[in-house]
Design a protein around this motif. Structure first.
Motif, PDB file in Angstrom:
ATOM      1  N   LYS A   1      17.900  15.327 -14.870  1.00  0.00           N
ATOM      2  CA  LYS A   1      17.351  14.576 -16.298  1.00  0.00           C
ATOM      3  C   LYS A   1      16.259  13.765 -16.102  1.00  0.00           C
ATOM      4  O   LYS A   1      16.040  13.174 -15.031  1.00  0.00           O
ATOM      5  N   VAL A   2      15.335  13.539 -16.932  1.00  0.00           N
ATOM      6  CA  VAL A   2      13.954  13.111 -16.914  1.00  0.00           C
ATOM      7  C   VAL A   2      13.967  11.774 -18.005  1.00  0.00           C
ATOM      8  O   VAL A   2      14.073  12.167 -19.078  1.00  0.00           O
ATOM      9  N   LEU A   3      13.659  10.651 -17.454  1.00  0.00           N
ATOM     10  CA  LEU A   3      13.543   9.608 -18.445  1.00  0.00           C
ATOM     11  C   LEU A   3      12.423   8.971 -18.099  1.00  0.00           C
ATOM     12  O   LEU A   3      11.700   8.886 -16.697  1.00  0.00           O
ATOM     13  N   MET A   4      11.646   8.645 -19.212  1.00  0.00           N
ATOM     14  CA  MET A   4      10.177   8.103 -19.027  1.00  0.00           C
ATOM     15  C   MET A   4      10.040   6.718 -20.116  1.00  0.00           C
ATOM     16  O   MET A   4      10.168   6.705 -21.240  1.00  0.00           O
ATOM     17  N   TYR A   5       9.856   5.632 -19.379  1.00  0.00           N
ATOM     18  CA  TYR A   5       9.420   4.412 -20.113  1.00  0.00           C
ATOM     19  C   TYR A   5       7.997   4.770 -20.413  1.00  0.00           C
ATOM     20  O   TYR A   5       6.793   5.160 -19.601  1.00  0.00           O
ATOM     21  N   SER A   6       7.584   4.665 -22.008  1.00  0.00           N
ATOM     22  CA  SER A   6       6.348   4.810 -22.583  1.00  0.00           C
ATOM     23  C   SER A   6       6.041   3.872 -23.608  1.00  0.00           C
ATOM     24  O   SER A   6       6.816   3.397 -24.316  1.00  0.00           O
ATOM     25  N   THR A   7       4.567   3.979 -23.997  1.00  0.00           N
ATOM     26  CA  THR A   7       4.221   3.606 -25.339  1.00  0.00           C
ATOM     27  C   THR A   7       3.641   4.834 -26.126  1.00  0.00           C
ATOM     28  O   THR A   7       3.149   5.830 -25.623  1.00  0.00           O
ATOM     29  N   GLY A   8       3.372   4.421 -27.473  1.00  0.00           N
ATOM     30  CA  GLY A   8       2.753   5.508 -28.124  1.00  0.00           C
ATOM     31  C   GLY A   8       1.161   5.660 -28.234  1.00  0.00           C
ATOM     32  O   GLY A   8       0.674   6.755 -28.365  1.00  0.00           O
ATOM     33  N   VAL A   9       0.644   4.833 -27.391  1.00  0.00           N
ATOM     34  CA  VAL A   9      -1.017   5.036 -27.236  1.00  0.00           C
ATOM     35  C   VAL A   9      -1.448   5.126 -25.599  1.00  0.00           C
ATOM     36  O   VAL A   9      -2.361   4.871 -25.305  1.00  0.00           O
ATOM     37  N   CYS A  10      -0.368   5.447 -24.858  1.00  0.00           N
ATOM     38  CA  CYS A  10      -0.582   5.759 -23.467  1.00  0.00           C
ATOM     39  C   CYS A  10      -1.051   7.261 -22.933  1.00  0.00           C
ATOM     40  O   CYS A  10      -0.304   8.030 -23.058  1.00  0.00           O
ATOM     41  N   PRO A  11      -2.467   7.428 -22.760  1.00  0.00           N
ATOM     42  CA  PRO A  11      -2.786   8.600 -22.223  1.00  0.00           C
ATOM     43  C   PRO A  11      -2.393   9.146 -21.081  1.00  0.00           C
ATOM     44  O   PRO A  11      -1.893  10.320 -20.877  1.00  0.00           O
ATOM     45  N   TYR A  12      -1.823   8.268 -20.111  1.00  0.00           N
ATOM     46  CA  TYR A  12      -1.392   8.673 -18.979  1.00  0.00           C
ATOM     47  C   TYR A  12       0.248   9.081 -19.223  1.00  0.00           C
ATOM     48  O   TYR A  12       0.620   9.870 -18.578  1.00  0.00           O
TER      49      TYR A  12
ATOM     50  N   ARG B   1       7.652  -2.585 -12.110  1.00  0.00           N
ATOM     51  CA  ARG B   1       6.224  -2.593 -12.437  1.00  0.00           C
ATOM     52  C   ARG B   1       6.180  -2.946 -13.892  1.00  0.00           C
ATOM     53  O   ARG B   1       7.168  -2.991 -14.547  1.00  0.00           O
ATOM     54  N   ARG B   2       4.995  -3.141 -14.253  1.00  0.00           N
ATOM     55  CA  ARG B   2       4.782  -3.504 -15.772  1.00  0.00           C
ATOM     56  C   ARG B   2       4.082  -2.623 -16.590  1.00  0.00           C
ATOM     57  O   ARG B   2       3.978  -2.590 -17.802  1.00  0.00           O
ATOM     58  N   THR B   3       3.569  -1.287 -15.811  1.00  0.00           N
ATOM     59  CA  THR B   3       2.711  -0.545 -16.530  1.00  0.00           C
ATOM     60  C   THR B   3       3.585   0.564 -16.951  1.00  0.00           C
ATOM     61  O   THR B   3       4.468   1.207 -16.509  1.00  0.00           O
ATOM     62  N   VAL B   4       3.069   1.638 -17.911  1.00  0.00           N
ATOM     63  CA  VAL B   4       3.662   2.732 -18.404  1.00  0.00           C
ATOM     64  C   VAL B   4       2.664   3.850 -17.956  1.00  0.00           C
ATOM     65  O   VAL B   4       1.484   3.744 -17.824  1.00  0.00           O
ATOM     66  N   PRO B   5       3.050   4.965 -17.780  1.00  0.00           N
ATOM     67  CA  PRO B   5       4.561   5.430 -17.975  1.00  0.00           C
ATOM     68  C   PRO B   5       5.316   5.059 -16.396  1.00  0.00           C
ATOM     69  O   PRO B   5       4.713   4.842 -15.409  1.00  0.00           O
ATOM     70  N   GLN B   6       6.734   4.907 -16.648  1.00  0.00           N
ATOM     71  CA  GLN B   6       7.494   4.740 -15.372  1.00  0.00           C
ATOM     72  C   GLN B   6       8.495   5.924 -15.608  1.00  0.00           C
ATOM     73  O   GLN B   6       9.168   5.957 -16.563  1.00  0.00           O
ATOM     74  N   ILE B   7       8.705   6.743 -14.560  1.00  0.00           N
ATOM     75  CA  ILE B   7       9.334   8.105 -14.634  1.00  0.00           C
ATOM     76  C   ILE B   7      10.492   7.974 -13.937  1.00  0.00           C
ATOM     77  O   ILE B   7      10.307   7.752 -12.486  1.00  0.00           O
ATOM     78  N   TYR B   8      11.756   8.159 -14.196  1.00  0.00           N
ATOM     79  CA  TYR B   8      12.790   8.710 -13.483  1.00  0.00           C
ATOM     80  C   TYR B   8      13.110  10.169 -13.457  1.00  0.00           C
ATOM     81  O   TYR B   8      13.164  10.628 -14.608  1.00  0.00           O
TER      82      TYR B   8
END
Length: 86
Positions: free
Chosen positions: A3-14, A51-58
């Motif tokens: 399973k992959v979980l990703m913390y993200s935002t709508g405007v994050c190129p990374y 960490r404070r930046t996105v993405p953060q991936i599990y």
């Protein structure tokens, strides 16, 4: 496949690049946590990852980190075995 979980935002190129790399490696489903839409989840992300930046991936229970960490893991040959582990 794990399973992959990703913390993200709508405007994050990374975030987009991370998603593309994961899909190239056969990931069909990514649970996305949009911290721009759900601000309370930002605290959760910072507590879990330090960490404070996105993405953060599990991947499964393993915190991979951000896109640079994901790409480095892939280059080192460690991404596919982690994805295949479950």
């Amino acid at each position: 496949m794990s399973k992959v979980l990703m913390y993200s935002t709508g405007v994050c190129p990374y975030c987009t690049r991370a998603e593309m790399l994961l899909k190239q490696r056969g990931v069909t489903e990514i649970e996305k946590v949009r911290i721009d839409i759900e601000p309370a989840r930002r605290e959760e992300m910072m507590t879990r990852t330090g960490r404070r930046t996105v993405p953060q991936i599990y991947i499964g229970e393993t915190h991979v980190g951000g896109f640079d960490d994901l790409a480095a893991l892939d280059r080192a040959g460690g991404l596919q075995p982690l994805l295949d582990a479950a």
